[in-house]
Design an enzyme around this catalytic site. Structure first.
Site, PDB file in Angstrom:
ATOM      1  CE  LYS A  54       0.319 -38.097 -50.717  1.00 14.91           C
ATOM      2  NZ  LYS A  54      -0.462 -39.278 -51.057  1.00 14.91           N
ATOM      3  CB  CYS A  88       3.966 -41.323 -51.226  1.00 12.97           C
ATOM      4  SG  CYS A  88       2.282 -41.987 -51.166  1.00 12.97           S
TER       5      CYS A  88
END
Length: 398
Positions: A202, A256
């Protein structure tokens, strides 16, 4: 099939996940520390803007399959979906993960699956396990895994189902059990690995995006210096069959892409050269944008003998959402206001803000001397700017 799921954290990932699972037949006990959030959800309403989410939540609550609370409850599966910000100096902060883990420790039992969905530094899933051990839990009978979310705001309800998922367990059996759970509602492929690789995957995805955006942002700065239209340049360059330059902006925001690369930089140190440089370029682009707006405002004042009114069009970190986390547009607008520039704050996706009076976009466009497009919201497309000075950081005029 295990039927009861406790979802800890009812924000931009936790609530959509809870609502989706509730509509797929799971009994969901949602947990959040904000009382107003819990009350809103139990009324069948939502506290964030996301297409289709309201329909999912309303149906889930009305069916009795989704209930929100301030405290966890016993369940078969626990999903931790809490924020993972950073401290000053870009040091990862996993305090919310630790707190959530401690909160569920009184409720986990043998055979439970415990999933960390929060985007986290490498080793955080192991921290979940060690925290449970410190709370007196025998983790040998639990299945602890990491499965990072991979969704795009604005398309979350669709992408929760359609996107491939990565599952990495502390043990192979934990991976297998967790994969089986996600396969009950994910149409994309559910890929197996170990916990550390899942965590790094990720971070890698978001660092890749950040690096490519940094290239586009650096191009935009150079094109401004060379008096070249960066949007035309990128369009021409992208006609090459193996070139795909992304679009520049006023920086990079969101929880993010603007955050996760620092997790790698913090752990990787001097070996994370490109990732660190990309983060610095994207941060610099925001400061560069502020200086460009200030120069335009001061030029207007010198030429007209009065302070310029600047319409900051958009506060969210990306188009057509209400998410302000790490938003360069919000930072730019606040900085201008704090430095006593006349600012009109425009954000069609929110009703109010603690720092600004939110002004309607058509009103701001009419009143402003300088119109600054920070976010390419759909409401701004085709907006007539008359003879105003326009600064377009997001390419909405192209």
């Amino acid at each position: 099939m295990n039927k009861k799921v406790c979802v800890v954290g009812l924000g931009y990932i936790g609530l959509p996940t809870a609502a989706l699972l509730a509509n797929r037949g799971y009994e969901i006990h949602g947990v959040d520390v904000v009382e107003s959030t819990v009350e809103t959800i139990n009324e069948g309403n939502i506290h964030i803007v996301e297409p289709d989410l309201d329909t999912f939540v309303r149906a889930a609550v009305n069916s009795g399959m989704l209930k929100a609370s301030l405290q966890p409850d016993y369940a078969d599966i626990f999903i931790i979906a809490v924020p993972t910000p950073f401290h000053d100096g870009f040091v990862p902060n996993v305090d919310y993960v630790v707190s959530a883990t401690k909160a569920i420790s009184s409720y986990v039992k043998d055979g439970n699956i415990v999933i960390l969905e929060s985007t986290s530094p490498v080793g955080t899933t192991e921290l979940v396990e060690s925290t449970l051990k410190e709370e007196g839990i025998d983790t040998s009978s639990l299945f602890i895994s990491h499965c990072p979310e991979r969704v795009l705001p604005g398309y979350i309800m669709r992408e929760l189902v359609e996107n491939d998922r990565i599952v990495g367990g502390i043990t192979e059996e934990a991976t297998k059990k967790t994969v089986e759970f996600y396969q009950t509602f994910v149409q994309g492929e559910v890929l197996s690995t170990d916990a550390r690789t899942a965590e790094m995957a990720k971070l890698t995805e978001n660092s890749f995006r950040d690096t490519n955006i940094a290239f586009a942002n650096e191009l935009s700065i150079l094109c401004d210096k060379f008096n070249i239209d960066v949007w035309e340049l990128i369009s021409l360059a992208n006609r090459h069959p193996r070139v795909n330059v992304l679009q520049p902006g006023a920086g990079v925001g969101g929880h993010c892409i603007a955050v996760d690369p620092w997790f790698i930089v913090h752990a990787g140190g001097d070996d994370a050269k490109i990732i660190k440089t990309a983060r610095e370029i994207n941060t610099y682009k925001t400061e560069w944008s502020i200086e460009k707006i200030k120069n335009a405002a001061l030029t207007f004042e010198n030429e007209n003998g009065k302070k310029a009114t600047v319409a900051c069009m958009g506060l969210a970190f990306k188009p057509d959402i209400d998410d302000l986390r790490e938003s360069p547009a919000l930072y730019i607008t606040k900085t201008l206001k704090d430095e006593n520039f006349n600012v009109l704050a425009v954000e069609p996706n929110i009703k109010d803000h603690d720092d600004f009076e939110i002004v309607a976009y058509d009103e701001a466009s009419e009143k402003a001397d300088i119109i600054v497009y920070l976010v390419a919201h759909k409401e701004f497309k085709g907006l007539k700017n008359l003879d105003k000075k326009v600064i377009d950081f997001c390419g909405i005029l192209k």
